[in-house]
Design a protein around this motif. Structure first.
Motif, PDB file in Angstrom:
ATOM      1  N   LEU A  49     -15.080  11.953  23.688  1.00 36.03           N
ATOM      2  CA  LEU A  49     -13.705  12.396  23.943  1.00 36.03           C
ATOM      3  C   LEU A  49     -12.820  12.165  22.723  1.00 36.03           C
TER       4      LEU A  49
ATOM      5  N   TYR B 293     -10.955  15.021  20.688  1.00 36.50           N
ATOM      6  CA  TYR B 293      -9.489  14.998  20.616  1.00 36.50           C
ATOM      7  C   TYR B 293      -9.005  15.011  19.168  1.00 36.50           C
TER       8      TYR B 293
ATOM      9  N   LEU C 180      -3.687  19.597  25.395  1.00 34.03           N
ATOM     10  CA  LEU C 180      -3.735  18.204  24.941  1.00 34.03           C
ATOM     11  C   LEU C 180      -2.624  17.376  25.576  1.00 34.03           C
TER      12      LEU C 180
ATOM     13  N   TYR D 118      -4.044  16.057  28.567  1.00 31.41           N
ATOM     14  CA  TYR D 118      -4.948  14.948  28.222  1.00 31.41           C
ATOM     15  C   TYR D 118      -4.159  13.678  27.916  1.00 31.41           C
TER      16      TYR D 118
ATOM     17  N   VAL E 293     -12.092  10.613  33.431  1.00 32.92           N
ATOM     18  CA  VAL E 293     -12.134  11.385  32.192  1.00 32.92           C
ATOM     19  C   VAL E 293     -13.317  12.339  32.138  1.00 32.92           C
TER      20      VAL E 293
ATOM     21  N   THR F  20     -12.365  15.998  32.056  1.00 26.00           N
ATOM     22  CA  THR F  20     -11.687  16.296  30.792  1.00 26.00           C
ATOM     23  C   THR F  20     -12.673  16.362  29.639  1.00 26.00           C
TER      24      THR F  20
ATOM     25  N   LEU G 260     -12.575  19.335  26.901  1.00 25.05           N
ATOM     26  CA  LEU G 260     -12.384  19.097  25.475  1.00 25.05           C
ATOM     27  C   LEU G 260     -13.626  19.475  24.667  1.00 25.05           C
TER      28      LEU G 260
END
Length: 859
Positions: free
Chosen positions: A171, A175, A205, A208, A234, A237, A241
């Motif tokens: 992640l 990111y 984002l 997020y 998470v 997500t 991502l």
């Protein structure tokens, strides 16, 4: 009372959400962490308080303004700020680059989980933690930020926790990579599509970041918050991502397709075996990389300067959406990104197809404008540059054909057979509508150039239009139909296109023979001069006089646009050069014929100066026609050139016919009609022989003249009544019946009509041209010797009456035999060629075969 100000409220203040038991557990956990940290730092256990904070003067921080809050509930991170900086400084002194993170050996698993949870909240934002640090192979200063930061957990972490942390750490890589992509592609040079895509990613984002803030709140307030719960929250997500990361990686690598190959090949290039081989070849690692970089630079120099923007970004998005259509989440994500990124692209399309204005500051749209080409080029342009090159598609394709050949101004693909870079790449979703988009705006531009205000299409559909929406396709179709209908109406009704074409047909195709006959009679003396000596002013005056006398109706309206000009080269010589270059024939026969034409062209170039001096005005005479914009799009210079070729062909035939007709009139005079009578001074037999010989010679002259006249008249009648008139009726019928639906179809039909006339008039075949030109020159030369033949007829008559010797008569026979032999030879060659093409390529020549066969049958 202010409901939003807690200080003004009455009543009992609500207590915090932690019970006494929970508060004791959390405080105990943190105290254990602090004690373990102090042991590792060398601080005595007695020098810390119950919360793990240092006691006494040694607890001071370098920042005197900071007051440590000892309550964990009020300030849970103060303890980390207070003595965490000292710990990090000590860790930085002890740990070098590439060394392992802080040790967790001997720490209970519950404490490890709490420490790792705290670190993860920082790492997921791209901040290095205490126990989760940069990967040993990753350098923040050297590595590409577009690849994302690489993190690794401490190897001393419990294996069960380590496995879970390793699942969550991607992640942080995703990111940070997406954030770097957004920062880079938000610059102006990357265009509006990239800006819209970055804005959509930035919104994702934000969700997020909102999730991270909620997780941090849960970590600070809930003792039941564990690493497993973090993974549970998470996990969805992570997939989202990862999809964004794959997209940004593909967009980043699209600038340099060889980057992925070089990255994948970097590990293999470090093998000892390959290095030894490179050294044996005299190429070290640096040298080899330099050579490869030079090769790649030479190959990709054209497209490397164009960033991934505009249609290329949308094409990559659409391809990813199609390739991952089996994953509902991926399809939904990429579909929303395609809709958001395509919004500025759709807006540019809408402005272009509905107003004709091209608003594309970053060259992202598939349509481009060549501003240096304006309507003024139409007056001197023989290639329709304004219509065909003013507005074009960046990929080089044209509405008339699907050829993808490389053209000037079209960038090379990123890779061999790959997609074009930047705006030249048309999104696959719009591939079927690209020509309609181009033509819709092009038609509106023509209307705007005429000073006509463009009204809004009443059938235009309203509503939100996106790239992957059926409303966009419907909007393109409606705009194309609206623009096409308005321009056709402008040309056919307001600009009187059909009457203009009719006048062109009458003027250039000699449908009004009286006009041309009158002009030839008036200018006979001037046309016998050389092309340089003839007066254009006088010829123009005679043309106006002929037009004023013989034109009526529509022709009288447009006669002011007709004017006399002189060509710089002969008709047949020029056509032979054009046919030899364009290659009208194919195969071995065409190659041989083209080689022969090239030899003839070389010979003609050697005598070019003499030919120009000797070229008569009648051979260079042609007409020109002035038209104004926008009719100049249809009646362009290249179409007028075709009209001129046909006119010169017919004019030459008409002129030779007039010469042979004048010769026929002269043959009705006394020396040709009165029979020769012997004088009686010689024996009767000799006188009769001379009389019969003179009569036979005159008959042969009559017969050759009649065959020549018949040949010219048959060619003229065939061209006029069996080629030009039927083809014109077809074109006129299409225009009047409304069968021409688009402006481009109108342009194609007009050019096809002229090309068909040129082909059926035998002006596109070098073999037919050569035979016909020799024949027509023989006929005209024979007619020019009309006075000489009349003089010979007087002499033959006098010789028959006086009984002179036979030497003069033999010379007359030899002179006549040259014309007969030349005419018979080229007539046979021409007839054979016509029969060949009529049976193989051009069936329309069959009527001409019948006409010419009747001439051949004459004894």
């Amino acid at each position: 009372m202010d409901p939003y100000n807690p200080g003004t409220r009455t009543g009992v203040r609500k207590k915090l959400g932690l019970s006494t038991r929970e508060y004791t557990k959390v405080a105990g956990t943190i105290a254990s962490v602090r004690r373990n940290r102090q042991h590792s730092d060398g601080t005595p256990e007695d020098d810390v308080d119950e919360y793990g904070a240092p006691r006494g003067p040694s607890a001071g921080v370098e920042e005197p303004s900071f007051i440590a809050e000892t309550s964990f509930v009020r300030a849970p991170l103060n303890c980390r700020v207070a003595h965490g900086a000292t710990y990090l400084r000590n860790k930085g002194k002890k740990k070098g680059k590439g060394e392992a993170s802080a040790s967790l050996e001997g720490v209970p698993i519950e404490i490890q989980e709490a420490l790792v949870l705290e670190d993860l909240l920082f790492v997921l934002m791209g901040i290095e933690g205490t126990y989760i640090t940069y990967h040993p192979d990753y350098s923040p200063d050297d590595d590409d930020p577009m690849q994302g930061m690489q993190f690794a957990a401490s190897p001393t972490l419990d294996p069960s926790l380590h496995d879970l942390v390793e699942r969550i750490l991607p992640l942080a890589t995703y990111y940070t990579a997406i954030t770097s992509f957004i920062e880079l592609r938000s610059h102006l040079d990357f265009g509006l599509v990239n800006h819209a895509l970055c804005a959509a990613m930035r919104d994702m984002l934000k969700e997020y970041q909102t999730l991270l803030s909620q997780l941090e709140h849960a970590f600070n307030t809930s003792p039941q918050f564990t690493l497993q719960k973090l993974w549970f929250y998470v996990h969805p997500t992570l997939h989202t991502l990862s999809l964004l990361y794959l997209l940004t990686t593909e967009l980043a690598n699209a600038d340099d397709p060889s980057a992925a190959l070089s990255i994948s090949g970097s590990s293999s290039s470090s093998d000892s075996e390959e290095e030894a081989r490179n050294e044996a070849l005299g190429l070290g690692g640096a040298k080899l990389k330099a050579v490869l970089s030079e090769i790649n630079k030479g190959v990709d120099s054209v497209s490397s300067g164009i960033p991934v923007k505009g249609g290329e970004v949308l094409a990559i998005l659409y391809e990813r959406m199609q390739n991952m259509s089996g994953d509902p989440a991926a399809r939904t994500l990429y579909s929303s990104l395609l809709r958001a990124a395509g919004k500025p692209y759709v807006e540019m399309i809408q402005v272009w197809i509905h107003t004709g204005r091209l608003v594309d500051p970053y060259e992202e749209l598939c349509v481009k404008e060549s501003k240096f080409i304006d309507r003024g080029t139409l007056e001197i342009d023989y290639t329709d540059e304004y219509w065909e090159r003013r507005y074009t598609l960046r990929d080089g394709s044209t509405p008339g054909g699907s050829s993808k050949r490389h053209q000037a101004g079209v960038p090379l693909p990123r890779t061999v057979g790959g997609r074009l870079p930047g705006g030249a790449c048309i999104p696959p979703i719009l591939e079927r509508w690209k020509h309609k988009m181009l033509l819709a705006g092009k038609y509106l531009n023509v209307i705007r150039e005429c000073g006509i205000e463009i009204s809004r299409d009443p059938s235009r559909s309203d509503g939100e239009i996106s790239l992957n929406n059926e409303l966009l396709y419907k909007s393109i179709d409606e705009a194309y139909a609206h623009a096409n209908r308005n321009l056709l109406q402008l040309l056919l009704r307001d600009q009187q296109l059909i009457p203009r074409l009719r006048s062109l047909k009458r003027f250039f195709f000699l449908s009004q023979s009286s006009f041309l006959t009158h002009l030839l009679d008036l200018s006979s003396m001037e046309l016998r001069k050389s092309a340089k000596s003839a007066s254009l002013v006088k010829l123009q005056s005679l043309l106006d006089l002929a037009l004023n006398t013989d034109t009526q109706g529509e022709d009288a309206m447009f006669r002011e646009d007709l004017r006399i000009t002189m060509a710089t080269s002969g008709l047949y010589e020029w056509l032979l050069k054009v046919v030899s270059v364009s290659g009208a024939l194919s195969g071995e026969e065409g190659d041989a014929l083209q080689g022969h034409a090239n030899e003839e062209t070389k010979k003609e170039r050697e005598k070019e100066k003499d030919d120009k001096k000797q070229m008569l005005a009648i051979d260079a005479l042609t007409l020109d026609y002035n038209v104004k914009f926008p009719l100049s799009l249809v009646i362009s210079r290249k179409t007028i050139l075709r009209y001129q070729l046909i006119f010169r062909f017919l004019l030459h035939l008409k002129y030779v016919e007039q010469l042979l007709s004048s010769m026929w009139i002269e043959h009705k005079s006394s020396p040709w009609r009165h029979p020769a009578r012997p004088s009686g001074t010689r024996p009767q037999v000799d006188s009769q022989v001379r009389h019969d010989e003179a009569e036979e010679w005159r008959k042969r002259v009559f017969l050759l003249r009649a065959r020549m006249l018949a040949f010219v008249q048959q060619i003229l009648a065939f061209a006029t009544f069996e080629v030009l008139e039927p083809n014109w009726r077809k074109l006129e019928g299409k225009l009047e019946a409304g069968k021409v639906e688009t402006v481009d179809q109108l342009l194609r039909d007009h050019v096809d009509f002229l090309d068909t006339c040129l082909k059926e008039c035998m002006l596109t075949s070098s073999r037919l041209l050569k035979a016909f030109s020799r024949l027509i020159v023989t006929c005209s030369t024979f007619a020019l010797y009309s006075t000489s033949f009349t003089k010979s007829a007087f002499q033959a008559l006098a010789a028959a009456e006086s009984g002179e010797d036979n030497q003069a008569m033999m010379k007359r026979w030899e002179f006549l035999a040259r014309f007969e032999t030349n005419f018979d030879h080229w007539f046979k060659v021409h007839l054979d060629c016509v029969q060949f093409y009529a049976s193989s390529e051009n069936v329309s020549l069959l009527p001409l075969v019948v006409r010419l066969s009747s001439i051949k049958a004459v004894p």
